[in-house]
Write a protein that holds these residues in place. Structure first.
Motif, mmCIF file in Angstrom:
data_model
loop_
_atom_site.group_PDB
_atom_site.id
_atom_site.type_symbol
_atom_site.label_atom_id
_atom_site.label_comp_id
_atom_site.label_asym_id
_atom_site.label_seq_id
_atom_site.Cartn_x
_atom_site.Cartn_y
_atom_site.Cartn_z
ATOM 1 N N SER A 119 0.822 -1.213 0.000
ATOM 2 C CA SER A 119 0.000 0.000 0.000
ATOM 3 C C SER A 119 0.856 1.264 0.000
ATOM 4 C CB SER A 119 -0.944 0.012 1.212
ATOM 5 O OG SER A 119 -0.263 0.397 2.395
ATOM 6 N N ALA A 120 2.101 1.127 0.422
ATOM 7 C CA ALA A 120 2.995 2.283 0.503
ATOM 8 C C ALA A 120 3.797 2.501 -0.777
ATOM 9 C CB ALA A 120 3.955 2.115 1.684
ATOM 10 N N THR A 121 3.580 1.670 -1.795
ATOM 11 C CA THR A 121 4.304 1.839 -3.057
ATOM 12 C C THR A 121 3.472 2.612 -4.067
ATOM 13 O OG1 THR A 121 3.470 -0.232 -4.024
ATOM 14 C CG2 THR A 121 5.491 -0.357 -2.698
ATOM 15 N N GLN A 122 4.156 3.290 -4.955
ATOM 16 C CA GLN A 122 3.477 4.064 -5.992
ATOM 17 C C GLN A 122 2.641 3.181 -6.894
ATOM 18 O OE1 GLN A 122 3.644 7.518 -6.255
ATOM 19 N NE2 GLN A 122 2.013 7.277 -7.778
ATOM 20 N N GLU A 123 3.169 1.964 -7.189
ATOM 21 C CA GLU A 123 2.489 1.071 -8.130
ATOM 22 C C GLU A 123 1.314 0.336 -7.495
ATOM 23 O OE1 GLU A 123 6.849 1.456 -8.943
ATOM 24 O OE2 GLU A 123 5.632 0.850 -7.223
ATOM 25 N N GLY A 124 1.310 0.188 -6.183
ATOM 26 C CA GLY A 124 0.282 -0.616 -5.536
ATOM 27 C C GLY A 124 0.480 -2.085 -5.884
ATOM 28 N N LEU A 125 -0.606 -2.844 -5.906
ATOM 29 C CA LEU A 125 -0.501 -4.265 -6.222
ATOM 30 C C LEU A 125 -0.309 -4.453 -7.726
ATOM 31 C CD1 LEU A 125 -0.619 -7.086 -4.885
ATOM 32 C CD2 LEU A 125 -3.024 -7.172 -5.566
ATOM 33 N N ARG A 126 0.768 -5.152 -8.083
ATOM 34 C CA ARG A 126 1.110 -5.353 -9.491
ATOM 35 C C ARG A 126 0.718 -6.762 -9.940
ATOM 36 N NH1 ARG A 126 7.315 -3.895 -10.034
ATOM 37 N NH2 ARG A 126 6.807 -4.310 -12.239
ATOM 38 N N ILE A 128 1.839 -9.583 -10.959
ATOM 39 C CA ILE A 128 3.085 -10.315 -11.177
ATOM 40 C C ILE A 128 3.048 -11.728 -10.606
ATOM 41 C CG2 ILE A 128 4.470 -8.206 -11.249
ATOM 42 C CD1 ILE A 128 5.358 -8.860 -8.355
ATOM 43 N N ASN A 129 1.896 -12.156 -10.077
ATOM 44 C CA ASN A 129 1.816 -13.520 -9.561
ATOM 45 C C ASN A 129 0.392 -14.053 -9.678
ATOM 46 O OD1 ASN A 129 0.372 -13.134 -6.818
ATOM 47 N ND2 ASN A 129 2.075 -11.689 -6.635
ATOM 48 N N ALA A 201 9.234 -10.958 -4.480
ATOM 49 C CA ALA A 201 9.673 -10.890 -5.875
ATOM 50 C C ALA A 201 10.471 -9.624 -6.151
ATOM 51 C CB ALA A 201 8.465 -10.967 -6.802
ATOM 52 N N CYS A 202 10.011 -8.506 -5.611
ATOM 53 C CA CYS A 202 10.716 -7.238 -5.831
ATOM 54 C C CYS A 202 12.087 -7.241 -5.151
ATOM 55 C CB CYS A 202 9.868 -6.076 -5.327
ATOM 56 S SG CYS A 202 8.400 -5.756 -6.343
ATOM 57 N N ALA A 203 12.197 -7.967 -4.059
ATOM 58 C CA ALA A 203 13.491 -8.078 -3.381
ATOM 59 C C ALA A 203 14.423 -9.013 -4.147
ATOM 60 C CB ALA A 203 13.289 -8.584 -1.956
ATOM 61 N N ALA A 204 13.846 -9.981 -4.875
ATOM 62 C CA ALA A 204 14.647 -10.986 -5.578
ATOM 63 C C ALA A 204 15.186 -10.488 -6.925
ATOM 64 C CB ALA A 204 13.822 -12.251 -5.794
ATOM 65 N N GLY A 205 14.457 -9.580 -7.560
ATOM 66 C CA GLY A 205 14.889 -9.121 -8.877
ATOM 67 C C GLY A 205 13.839 -8.245 -9.519
#
Length: 252
Positions: A119-126, A128-129, A201-205
């Motif tokens: 919720s704190a990211t600009q993109e919100g839920l992406r 990607i899964n 996932a964002c931490a992995a790559g």
């Protein structure tokens, strides 16, 4: 759910709702989705207009039982003589949706680490899964305005929600509402998984986003993998069996 200690002046429908909601609080505690004495899951009382059940403010989720849930009206007034207070911030937010959305029978608000992080990211839920793909195009967003105790924020919450029933409260947490508690539980579980996987996932790559045409097929076919007993019902029942193995006090 078998009745354990229903009060004489309480309808069987209300007692069943109390047991269902108490079980949900214990399940959330099992998953680690609780936040000290804060956050809320609210549920309409069946066959009663503008009557709702909410957790007693001051108790841990692990202490919630069917009998100590607080019954309140749409304005937050206690209806069952409960000695416990109600969290003003929690009910201000929930009452807005219960008041204006006929299908919002159960509402869940959490501050999980993964949910708050996304919720704190600009993109919100992406998209990607597997789980996030189910929510693509179905999540509303509301900018943070501070602790939710001002009624006038309700108009903006409703406007930002629109026809959707899942909301990311930016910099704050998540909000899920549904026609039944089992359905709301399943949506919360899936949303939590989607957020956890996104953080990992964002931490992995660099995450790979799922194409829109694949998402459309995925969302179309999801209904085909559900048991024909109601959305979330078998999932919720499975978790009730699990918590019953260690502690049945929530039934009282």
């Amino acid at each position: 759910m078998a009745s354990a200690a229903r009060q004489p002046d309480m309808s069987p429908a209300e007692w069943e709702a109390r047991q269902q909601l108490a079980a949900c609080y214990r399940i959330f505690d099992h998953f680690g989705w609780s936040e000290l004495i804060y956050n809320h899951i609210t549920l309409r009382v069946p066959d009663e207009e503008n009557a709702f059940l909410i957790n007693p403010f001051g108790l841990l989720y692990s202490e919630v039982t069917a009998s100590n849930l607080v019954k309140i009206d749409i304005d937050g007034h206690v209806l069952d003589g409960s000695p416990y207070p109600v969290n003003r911030a929690g009910f201000t937010q929930h009452s807005v949706f219960h008041r204006y959305l006929a299908d919002a029978h159960c509402i869940i608000h959490t501050h999980t680490t993964a949910g708050m992080a996304v919720s704190a990211t600009q993109e919100g839920l992406r998209p990607i899964n597997f789980y996030a793909a189910a929510f693509a195009g179905r999540i509303a967003y509301h900018d943070f305005e501070g602790v939710t105790i001002r009624p006038e924020e309700g108009e903006r919450l409703i406007a930002n929600l629109g026809a959707r029933r899942i909301m990311m409260l930016r910099n704050h947490g998540t909000l899920v509402m549904a026609k039944s508690l089992p359905e709301a539980f399943l949506m919360q579980w899936m949303l939590q998984r989607a957020c956890e996987i996104q953080v990992a996932a964002c931490a992995a790559g660099t995450p790979v986003e799922i194409p829109a045409d694949v998402i459309a097929v995925h969302q179309r076919d999801l209904a085909g993998v559900q048991l024909p007993v109601g959305v979330g019902v078998p999932d919720f029942q499975a978790m009730v069996r699990l918590i019953d193995r260690t502690d049945r006090s929530w039934r009282d």
